[in-house]
Design an enzyme around this catalytic site. Structure first.
Site, mmCIF file in Angstrom:
data_model
loop_
_atom_site.group_PDB
_atom_site.id
_atom_site.type_symbol
_atom_site.label_atom_id
_atom_site.label_comp_id
_atom_site.label_asym_id
_atom_site.label_seq_id
_atom_site.Cartn_x
_atom_site.Cartn_y
_atom_site.Cartn_z
ATOM 1 N N GLY A 1 0.802 -1.230 0.000
ATOM 2 C CA GLY A 1 0.000 0.000 0.000
ATOM 3 C C GLY A 1 0.828 1.270 0.000
ATOM 4 O O GLY A 1 0.329 2.343 0.341
ATOM 5 N N HIS B 1 9.184 5.980 4.687
ATOM 6 C CA HIS B 1 8.598 6.725 5.813
ATOM 7 C C HIS B 1 7.984 5.766 6.822
ATOM 8 O O HIS B 1 7.388 4.756 6.469
ATOM 9 C CB HIS B 1 7.549 7.732 5.332
ATOM 10 N N LEU B 2 8.137 6.145 8.066
ATOM 11 C CA LEU B 2 7.556 5.411 9.188
ATOM 12 C C LEU B 2 6.317 6.179 9.646
ATOM 13 O O LEU B 2 6.404 7.363 9.984
ATOM 14 C CB LEU B 2 8.594 5.349 10.319
HETATM 15 P P1 5GP Z 1 2.045 5.518 2.187
HETATM 16 O O1 5GP Z 1 0.693 5.156 1.630
HETATM 17 O O2 5GP Z 1 3.059 5.687 1.060
HETATM 18 O O3 5GP Z 1 2.528 4.594 3.260
HETATM 19 O O4 5GP Z 1 1.852 6.895 2.916
HETATM 20 C C1 5GP Z 1 2.010 8.136 2.337
HETATM 21 C C2 5GP Z 1 1.457 9.121 3.329
HETATM 22 O O5 5GP Z 1 1.925 10.404 2.973
HETATM 23 C C3 5GP Z 1 -0.079 9.198 3.343
HETATM 24 O O6 5GP Z 1 -0.536 8.932 4.655
HETATM 25 C C4 5GP Z 1 -0.367 10.610 2.887
HETATM 26 O O7 5GP Z 1 -1.477 11.181 3.553
HETATM 27 C C5 5GP Z 1 0.917 11.343 3.213
HETATM 28 N N1 5GP Z 1 1.212 12.460 2.329
HETATM 29 C C6 5GP Z 1 1.206 12.456 0.970
HETATM 30 N N2 5GP Z 1 1.554 13.656 0.490
HETATM 31 C C7 5GP Z 1 1.798 14.446 1.580
HETATM 32 C C8 5GP Z 1 2.206 15.815 1.714
HETATM 33 O O8 5GP Z 1 2.411 16.557 0.760
HETATM 34 N N3 5GP Z 1 2.356 16.289 2.990
HETATM 35 C C9 5GP Z 1 2.151 15.495 4.089
HETATM 36 N N4 5GP Z 1 2.325 16.056 5.291
HETATM 37 N N5 5GP Z 1 1.774 14.197 3.984
HETATM 38 C C10 5GP Z 1 1.595 13.681 2.748
#
Ligand code: 5GP
Ligand code: ZN
Length: 114
Positions: free
Chosen positions: A93, A100-101
């Site tokens: 996902g 990122h954690l």
């Molecule tokens: P992943 O699905 O890759 O584990 O999580 C990516 C996370 O990054 C998501 O929870 C999403 O809300 C967050 N995210 C995406 N773009 C941005 C952004 O521009 N700023 C911040 N603060 N969070 C972001």
């Protein structure tokens, strides 16, 4: 990496609510929180995912976890408990390909996750 949104956040080229920062990591509030507290901790160095990490990165990974634990204390969720998540790759996902954690807390978490 020039077109990576989290690199831009680490370089302060895109604004974010930074919770904690040191020489190796930045922690900031998730823009679309899935819990009352939802913080992301990233390495400043661009790494696409956990899959790209090797034995030489063990120190950085340990530091990421310890920083997450520090952030949980700073945010006041350590006592109630919290969850760390690292989504990795398509089936994991992952949507942003800079490691990122996730630190989620402030409510009871469900198990198994979706
Ligand atoms: P992943 O699905 O890759 O584990 O999580 C990516 C996370 O990054 C998501 O929870 C999403 O809300 C967050 N995210 C995406 N773009 C941005 C952004 O521009 N700023 C911040 N603060 N969070 C972001
Ligand atoms: Zn990046």
């Amino acid at each position: 990496m020039s077109d990576c949104i989290f690199c831009k956040i680490a370089e302060k080229k895109i604004p974010s609510k930074i919770v904690h920062e040191d020489d190796k990591t930045v922690a900031f509030d998730d823009v679309n929180p899935q819990a009352p507290t939802h913080v992301l901790v990233i390495p400043k160095r661009h790494v696409a995912s956990l899959t790209e990490m090797n034995e030489v990165d063990a120190g950085l990974l340990g530091h990421l976890m310890l920083t997450g634990s520090k952030v949980a204390k700073l945010k006041g969720i350590a006592e109630g408990g919290y969850r760390f998540v690292i989504n990795t790759g398509r089936n994991g996902g992952q949507t942003v390909f800079h490691l990122h954690l996730h630190i989620l807390g402030g409510r009871p978490m469900h198990w198994p996750p979706g």
